[in-house]
Design a protein around this motif. Structure first.
Motif, PDB file in Angstrom:
ATOM      1  N   TYR A  46       0.813  -1.218   0.000  1.00  0.00           N
ATOM      2  CA  TYR A  46       0.000   0.000   0.000  1.00  0.00           C
ATOM      3  C   TYR A  46       0.850   1.273   0.000  1.00  0.00           C
ATOM      4  O   TYR A  46       0.341   2.349  -0.307  1.00  0.00           O
ATOM      5  CB  TYR A  46      -0.958   0.000   1.192  1.00  0.00           C
ATOM      6  CG  TYR A  46      -2.174  -0.851   0.984  1.00  0.00           C
ATOM      7  CD1 TYR A  46      -3.209  -0.424   0.153  1.00  0.00           C
ATOM      8  CD2 TYR A  46      -2.304  -2.096   1.594  1.00  0.00           C
ATOM      9  CE1 TYR A  46      -4.337  -1.204  -0.060  1.00  0.00           C
ATOM     10  CE2 TYR A  46      -3.426  -2.885   1.392  1.00  0.00           C
ATOM     11  CZ  TYR A  46      -4.439  -2.439   0.560  1.00  0.00           C
ATOM     12  OH  TYR A  46      -5.549  -3.221   0.341  1.00  0.00           O
ATOM     13  N   GLU A  50      -2.369   2.409  -3.588  1.00  0.00           N
ATOM     14  CA  GLU A  50      -3.401   2.456  -2.562  1.00  0.00           C
ATOM     15  C   GLU A  50      -4.580   1.545  -2.843  1.00  0.00           C
ATOM     16  O   GLU A  50      -5.401   1.303  -1.969  1.00  0.00           O
ATOM     17  CB  GLU A  50      -3.894   3.895  -2.390  1.00  0.00           C
ATOM     18  CG  GLU A  50      -4.558   4.473  -3.615  1.00  0.00           C
ATOM     19  CD  GLU A  50      -4.906   5.939  -3.462  1.00  0.00           C
ATOM     20  OE1 GLU A  50      -5.942   6.356  -4.016  1.00  0.00           O
ATOM     21  OE2 GLU A  50      -4.144   6.659  -2.796  1.00  0.00           O
ATOM     22  N   SER A  51      -4.653   1.005  -4.073  1.00  0.00           N
ATOM     23  CA  SER A  51      -5.771   0.137  -4.423  1.00  0.00           C
ATOM     24  C   SER A  51      -5.439  -0.668  -5.676  1.00  0.00           C
ATOM     25  O   SER A  51      -4.479  -0.366  -6.383  1.00  0.00           O
ATOM     26  CB  SER A  51      -7.043   0.961  -4.692  1.00  0.00           C
ATOM     27  OG  SER A  51      -6.859   1.781  -5.834  1.00  0.00           O
ATOM     28  N   LYS A  52      -6.276  -1.683  -5.934  1.00  0.00           N
ATOM     29  CA  LYS A  52      -6.087  -2.480  -7.153  1.00  0.00           C
ATOM     30  C   LYS A  52      -6.294  -1.636  -8.395  1.00  0.00           C
ATOM     31  O   LYS A  52      -5.623  -1.832  -9.415  1.00  0.00           O
ATOM     32  CB  LYS A  52      -7.038  -3.679  -7.145  1.00  0.00           C
ATOM     33  CG  LYS A  52      -6.797  -4.626  -8.312  1.00  0.00           C
ATOM     34  CD  LYS A  52      -7.623  -5.890  -8.192  1.00  0.00           C
ATOM     35  CE  LYS A  52      -9.031  -5.702  -8.657  1.00  0.00           C
ATOM     36  NZ  LYS A  52      -9.772  -7.001  -8.758  1.00  0.00           N
TER      37      LYS A  52
END
Length: 203
Positions: A46, A50-52
């Protein structure tokens, strides 16, 4: 972790995501799975993404760079503009077949939010289309095409046609088993399709 190590981990995340995505599809691609395969903590992951969705965004950029090196650059040395476009078309189809999941992320996901990309990234993502247009403009200057060809529109039509062809190939809809349109020799069909597409522009 040093800057070099951080840069290496970031690249490792992208490559590992490509591996998992190719094996399991987008549904099987999870942040936890990426971290586990890399042998790092979720916290380390992360710190980079921060995200897929952010990883998928980076994969599209990676794919655009790879498309440049595998599709456009090999064709660029062809002297004749028409043959150059044919060679690029062949390379494009081979790229889609060789990188099926990557191609699906690049071309099959939701519409790109252009506002989320900087100028350099937008230029990279649009480079195939702009390159085709540049080659068409060169061909027009050399008298290769009909005088009524809209070069900007023609570049987009070439891209749309190639994408449609790749989509049909990757989904298995062009095959010997098709009940209405069986094709035993896929490569000959692809070559004929691409050559005919470019021939339509000629006088």
């Amino acid at each position: 972790m040093s800057r070099v190590q951080r840069a290496g981990l970031r690249q490792g995340i992208i490559q590992t995501s490509l591996e998992i995505g190719s094996e399991r599809g987008e549904e099987g691609l999870t942040m936890r799975g990426i971290a586990a395969r890399l042998g790092v903590s979720a916290t380390a992951l992360y710190q980079h993404f921060e995200s897929k969705s952010k990883i998928l965004r980076e994969i599209r950029i990676y794919g655009a760079e790879l498309l440049q090196s595998e599709v456009l650059e090999p064709a660029a040395s062809t002297e004749d503009p028409a043959e150059r476009l044919v060679n690029a078309g062949r390379n494009y189809v081979q790229f889609a077949k060789s990188h099926k999941w990557l191609y699906s992320v690049m071309m099959g996901n939701e519409q790109i939010d252009w506002s989320q990309h900087n100028t350099e990234e937008v230029d990279l993502l649009l480079r195939p289309l702009k390159t085709f247009q540049g080659w068409l403009e060169e061909g027009a200057a050399r008298g290769c095409w009909r005088g009524d060809v809209d070069l900007s529109l023609a570049s987009f039509r070439i891209w749309m046609s190639l994408h449609g062809l790749c989509t049909m190939l990757l989904s298995g809809r062009i095959s010997e088993a098709h009940p209405a349109f069986p094709r035993k020799d896929e490569q000959s069909f692809v070559d004929e399709f691409i050559v005919s597409m470019i021939a339509c522009l000629k006088p």
